[in-house]
Design an enzyme around this catalytic site. Sequence first.
Site, PDB file in Angstrom:
ATOM      1  N   THR A  25      14.817-113.639  92.426  1.00 55.21           N
ATOM      2  CA  THR A  25      14.588-113.178  91.053  1.00 55.21           C
ATOM      3  C   THR A  25      13.942-114.226  90.159  1.00 55.21           C
ATOM      4  O   THR A  25      13.569-113.922  89.019  1.00 55.21           O
ATOM      5  CB  THR A  25      15.918-112.718  90.424  1.00 55.21           C
ATOM      6  OG1 THR A  25      16.877-113.786  90.536  1.00 55.21           O
ATOM      7  CG2 THR A  25      16.446-111.491  91.132  1.00 55.21           C
ATOM      8  N   ASP A  26      13.816-115.462  90.660  1.00 58.06           N
ATOM      9  CA  ASP A  26      13.166-116.516  89.872  1.00 58.06           C
ATOM     10  C   ASP A  26      12.148-117.245  90.745  1.00 58.06           C
ATOM     11  O   ASP A  26      12.129-118.469  90.805  1.00 58.06           O
ATOM     12  CB  ASP A  26      14.207-117.495  89.317  1.00 58.06           C
ATOM     13  CG  ASP A  26      13.613-118.439  88.275  1.00 58.06           C
ATOM     14  OD1 ASP A  26      12.582-118.092  87.664  1.00 58.06           O
ATOM     15  OD2 ASP A  26      14.173-119.533  88.073  1.00 58.06           O
ATOM     16  N   LEU A  27      11.300-116.485  91.417  1.00 61.51           N
ATOM     17  CA  LEU A  27      10.297-117.087  92.288  1.00 61.51           C
ATOM     18  C   LEU A  27       9.171-117.655  91.437  1.00 61.51           C
ATOM     19  O   LEU A  27       8.379-116.921  90.852  1.00 61.51           O
ATOM     20  CB  LEU A  27       9.755-116.045  93.271  1.00 61.51           C
ATOM     21  CG  LEU A  27       8.797-116.577  94.341  1.00 61.51           C
ATOM     22  CD1 LEU A  27       9.469-117.623  95.211  1.00 61.51           C
ATOM     23  CD2 LEU A  27       8.263-115.432  95.193  1.00 61.51           C
ATOM     24  N   ASN A  76      10.088-123.672  92.376  1.00 56.96           N
ATOM     25  CA  ASN A  76      11.056-123.379  93.434  1.00 56.96           C
ATOM     26  C   ASN A  76      10.421-123.294  94.814  1.00 56.96           C
ATOM     27  O   ASN A  76      11.018-122.764  95.754  1.00 56.96           O
ATOM     28  CB  ASN A  76      11.797-122.074  93.122  1.00 56.96           C
ATOM     29  CG  ASN A  76      12.709-122.222  91.933  1.00 56.96           C
ATOM     30  OD1 ASN A  76      13.191-123.309  91.640  1.00 56.96           O
ATOM     31  ND2 ASN A  76      12.941-121.132  91.211  1.00 56.96           N
ATOM     32  N   ARG A 111       5.505-112.269  89.614  1.00 49.89           N
ATOM     33  CA  ARG A 111       6.160-113.354  88.876  1.00 49.89           C
ATOM     34  C   ARG A 111       5.615-114.705  89.321  1.00 49.89           C
ATOM     35  O   ARG A 111       5.372-115.599  88.500  1.00 49.89           O
ATOM     36  CB  ARG A 111       7.675-113.285  89.103  1.00 49.89           C
ATOM     37  CG  ARG A 111       8.466-114.320  88.316  1.00 49.89           C
ATOM     38  CD  ARG A 111       9.947-114.244  88.640  1.00 49.89           C
ATOM     39  NE  ARG A 111      10.713-115.167  87.824  1.00 49.89           N
ATOM     40  CZ  ARG A 111      11.235-114.883  86.647  1.00 49.89           C
ATOM     41  NH1 ARG A 111      11.066-113.673  86.141  1.00 49.89           N
ATOM     42  NH2 ARG A 111      11.907-115.790  85.964  1.00 49.89           N
TER      43      ARG A 111
END
Length: 237
Positions: free
Chosen positions: A169-171, A175, A207
């Site tokens: 959900t936070d690609l 990261n 994203r």
Amino acid sequence: MQQLSFNDQVIWFEPSLLTNIDHSQLAQIFEPEFWQQREAIVGSACGRGTTWFVQLEQMQAALRHYRRGGLFGKLVKDSYYFTNWGHTRGAREIEVLAALTQHKVHVPRAIAARAVKHGFFYRADILSERIPNAKDLVEILVESPLAHQVYYNIGVEIKKMHQAGVNHTDLNIHNILLDEQQKVWLIDFDKCGVQAGDAWKAGNLARLQRSFIKELNKCQIHWQQADWQALLDGYNA
């Protein structure tokens, strides 16, 4: 992973990676002071909170206390509503890392996690492998561009993650790491989970693309649209 429960807390740990730690010390390994007394802190990084890098017998590890972000995080910094032990932040991240490891995705190994319950709420910590001599894409691309083969390999790794059913959900490009051999690593699976279907996968990629564009404008990274196409070629291979 083994599990130890006592005094309104649960600790999950991998004994083979904590060979010089006995059970009586497990609650202490999530406290920076424990590692300071051992002179085992080898560095730190500041983000939402401080991540401490510590030296274990077999590897270096990253110790992270779970903290909230966003506007709500300014009011409630590190407390989460408790439903059950299996749904705590550390337990879920361990589960995701295990699923990814089974699918041969390059991710850090989970070493230990803890949840401590206080009434209706809990706080949590995780200790995971620190990838040796690795840098995130922002740090690398500020200095120089990357070959299309590297972007292709990044796409392959993301596809493997999606085939494992993991929704990151936070690609973003902070990261994604490269080590000295330019091996691709994916990190930071807090709040991620195994998810059915395919609809969310395009959102992950969108994203990530926005992240490249953001850092292009913010940090003038060496990146162009052809690099993104090389990543997609790897993803679709």
